[in-house]
Design an enzyme around this catalytic site. Structure first.
Site, PDB file in Angstrom:
ATOM      1  CB  THR A  24      -0.946  -0.001   1.215  1.00  0.00           C
ATOM      2  OG1 THR A  24      -1.778  -1.151   1.125  1.00  0.00           O
ATOM      3  CG2 THR A  24      -1.810   1.249   1.250  1.00  0.00           C
TER       4      THR A  24
ATOM      5  CG  ASN B  36      -7.313  -8.689  -4.349  1.00  0.00           C
ATOM      6  OD1 ASN B  36      -7.568  -8.307  -5.472  1.00  0.00           O
ATOM      7  ND2 ASN B  36      -7.877  -8.147  -3.289  1.00  0.00           N
TER       8      ASN B  36
ATOM      9  CD  GLN C 224      -2.991 -11.672  -3.464  1.00  0.00           C
ATOM     10  OE1 GLN C 224      -2.646 -12.837  -3.293  1.00  0.00           O
ATOM     11  NE2 GLN C 224      -3.530 -10.947  -2.492  1.00  0.00           N
TER      12      GLN C 224
ATOM     13  CB  SER D  20       2.887  -7.059   0.865  1.00  0.00           C
ATOM     14  OG  SER D  20       2.468  -5.727   0.885  1.00  0.00           O
ATOM     15  CB  ALA D  21       7.346  -9.594   3.514  1.00  0.00           C
ATOM     16  CG  HIS D  22       1.293  -9.504   4.669  1.00  0.00           C
ATOM     17  ND1 HIS D  22      -0.021  -9.896   4.618  1.00  0.00           N
ATOM     18  CD2 HIS D  22       1.355  -8.306   4.031  1.00  0.00           C
ATOM     19  CE1 HIS D  22      -0.725  -8.959   3.992  1.00  0.00           C
ATOM     20  NE2 HIS D  22       0.090  -7.983   3.627  1.00  0.00           N
TER      21      HIS D  22
ATOM     22  CB  THR E 191      14.991   3.806  12.336  1.00  0.00           C
ATOM     23  OG1 THR E 191      15.495   5.056  12.795  1.00  0.00           O
ATOM     24  CG2 THR E 191      15.913   2.680  12.749  1.00  0.00           C
TER      25      THR E 191
ATOM     26  CB  CYS F 296      -9.502  -4.306   2.461  1.00  0.00           C
ATOM     27  SG  CYS F 296      -8.901  -4.875   0.897  1.00  0.00           S
TER      28      CYS F 296
HETATM   29  N1  PLP Z   1      -2.400  -5.237  -4.038  1.00  0.00           N
HETATM   30  C1  PLP Z   1      -3.027  -6.423  -3.970  1.00  0.00           C
HETATM   31  C2  PLP Z   1      -3.346  -7.159  -5.247  1.00  0.00           C
HETATM   32  C3  PLP Z   1      -3.362  -6.971  -2.725  1.00  0.00           C
HETATM   33  O1  PLP Z   1      -3.973  -8.154  -2.678  1.00  0.00           O
HETATM   34  C4  PLP Z   1      -3.044  -6.238  -1.560  1.00  0.00           C
HETATM   35  C5  PLP Z   1      -3.456  -6.762  -0.243  1.00  0.00           C
HETATM   36  O2  PLP Z   1      -4.358  -7.564  -0.131  1.00  0.00           O
HETATM   37  C6  PLP Z   1      -2.382  -5.015  -1.680  1.00  0.00           C
HETATM   38  C7  PLP Z   1      -2.088  -4.533  -2.933  1.00  0.00           C
HETATM   39  C8  PLP Z   1      -1.998  -4.208  -0.478  1.00  0.00           C
HETATM   40  O3  PLP Z   1      -1.041  -4.901   0.284  1.00  0.00           O
HETATM   41  P1  PLP Z   1      -0.758  -4.507   1.802  1.00  0.00           P
HETATM   42  O4  PLP Z   1      -2.087  -4.546   2.508  1.00  0.00           O
HETATM   43  O5  PLP Z   1       0.186  -5.563   2.275  1.00  0.00           O
HETATM   44  O6  PLP Z   1      -0.169  -3.151   1.817  1.00  0.00           O
END
Ligand code: PLP
Length: 389
Positions: free
Chosen positions: A73, A159, A187, A207-209, A245, A333
């Site tokens: 994001t 997603n 994704q 995004s690592a998670h 940091t 979300c």
């Molecule tokens: N883009 C896509 C396709 C996503 O699926 C997501 C999160 O679900 C994001 C962007 C945003 O990632 P984050 O919430 O880790 O910032």
């Protein structure tokens, strides 16, 4: 029975190997990587190594920048606002005022793009998907004009639907005509081959998670020659592009997860795809009036988006959850809202289909036994919801 987690597109569990790699940086290796004394050396070297791992994952050249941040994001906001603000002259929008995005983008792209249009007067063009959940490459390319387009942005994989977008064709066209192409690869990482990504995308966010790394850690990879205005002004971290940091443990975790995603994909993707297909067949064999949204297009190996006629998504997710199965109604979300899926609606499918769609996303920990149990749970849950309606 242990709960079965089938919501890996929302987030993934931290892999034990990644946790082990992070551990020293949550303990003895606490130095600030910017300090000149010895406490900074280990963290600094670890960050450099993580940068190399991200480069390998995406095929980035040494002169491109890997900017560590809090996640996609932030990265996507940085990419779009950074390019747009860099283009202003005397605070005004110039001739290149068009921002072209796909009609199925995550809010992390659509919201900053809309904000730029509202706040500064950039022209926002959204290219609609087809009924298969894919943005047509020719329509996107038609919307991008060299003399008027500031930036084009498209996600690699959806997603919610799992549909794969024509990022390579569009990215190569944009590069040919000199329009920066931003790719939301969130994704795609660890699920499809990303090692040539930098050959067609100028800015890539991850995004690592989403690939078994820690939450709150991400990277933006920026091709040499692409100028972004920083989002976070502060000290000189990340070449002045992102003050603050470093989250050293998070960055190390991201690097370790990137290496694992790169190394494991070839084996893991076919395994998960076979389980996903078995689940789809099993559900459709047992339950009538089920539709696979986007299923005819090329999709991520782990993702299944189904509409069950007569089953409002939230009610079905709750019935599945009561039985120990975590699935979601739409994206994380949007989940929990009784609204129809905006992606299913954007595909041109009916409101009924959009109100009854659920996302099932498999991951490393999903087994064949889980899949059998999930089919049985769906049969029960769908009967329960349909009986109530
Ligand atoms: N883009 C896509 C396709 C996503 O699926 C997501 C999160 O679900 C994001 C962007 C945003 O990632 P984050 O919430 O880790 O910032």
């Amino acid at each position: 029975m242990r709960p079965v987690y089938l919501d890996h597109n929302a987030t993934t569990p931290l892999s034990p190997g990644v946790a082990a790699a992070m551990s020293p940086y949550l303990g003895g290796q606490y130095g600030n990587p910017l300090t000149a004394h010895r406490f900074g050396e280990g963290p600094r070297a670890a960050i450099d190594e993580a940068r190399c791992s991200v480069r390998t994952l995406l095929g980035a050249t040494d002169d491109s920048r890997v900017l560590f941040n809090s996640g996609a994001t932030e990265g996507l906001n940085h990419a779009l606002k950074g390019l747009a603000l860099a283009s202003l002259s005397d605070g005004r929008v110039g001739a290149r005022r068009r921002i072209v995005i796909g009609g199925l983008e995550h809010y992390a792209v659509s919201a900053p793009a809309q904000w730029l249009a509202d706040a500064f007067g950039f022209e926002l063009v959204r290219v609609a998907p087809g009924r298969d959940g894919v943005i047509p490459a020719d329509a996107f390319i038609d919307a991008v004009a060299a003399d008027t387009t500031l930036v084009a942005a498209l996600h690699w994989a959806n997603n919610e639907l799992g549909t794969l977008q024509p990022v390579e064709e569009i990215g190569r066209h944009c590069r040919e005509i000199g329009v920066p192409f931003v790719c939301d690869a969130v994704q795609a990482i660890g699920k499809v081959d990303t090692q040539d990504a930098c050959a067609f995308a100028d800015v890539i966010a991850l995004s690592a998670h989403k690939f078994y790394g820690p939450k709150g850690a991400g990277a933006l990879v920026v091709r040499a020659g692409i100028d972004l205005v920083p989002l976070l002004h502060g000290a000189s971290q990340e070449s002045g592009q992102r003050g603050g940091t470093h989250n050293v443990a998070g960055i190390v975790g991201l690097g370790a997860a990137a290496i694992a995603a790169h190394a494991g994909r070839r084996q893991e993707s076919p395994r998960v795809a076979a389980l996903r297909d078995a689940l789809a067949d099993g559900i459709r064999g047992r339950i009538d009036r089920v539709h696979w949204n986007g299923g005819r297009a090329a999709v991520l190996p782990n993702t299944l988006n189904l509409s069950f006629e007569g089953c409002p998504s939230a009610a079905l997710c709750a019935e599945m959850d009561r039985r120990g199965f975590a699935i979601s109604a739409g994206a994380a979300c949007d989940s929990g809202t009784a609204k129809p899926s905006k992606n299913v609606l954007a595909m041109g499918l009916s409101e009924g289909r959009a109100l009854t769609s659920v996302r099932i996303s498999l991951g490393h920990d999903t087994t064949a036994i889980d899949i059998q149990a999930t089919q049985a749970a769906f049969a029960e849950a769908v009967s329960a919801v349909r009986a109530d309606n």
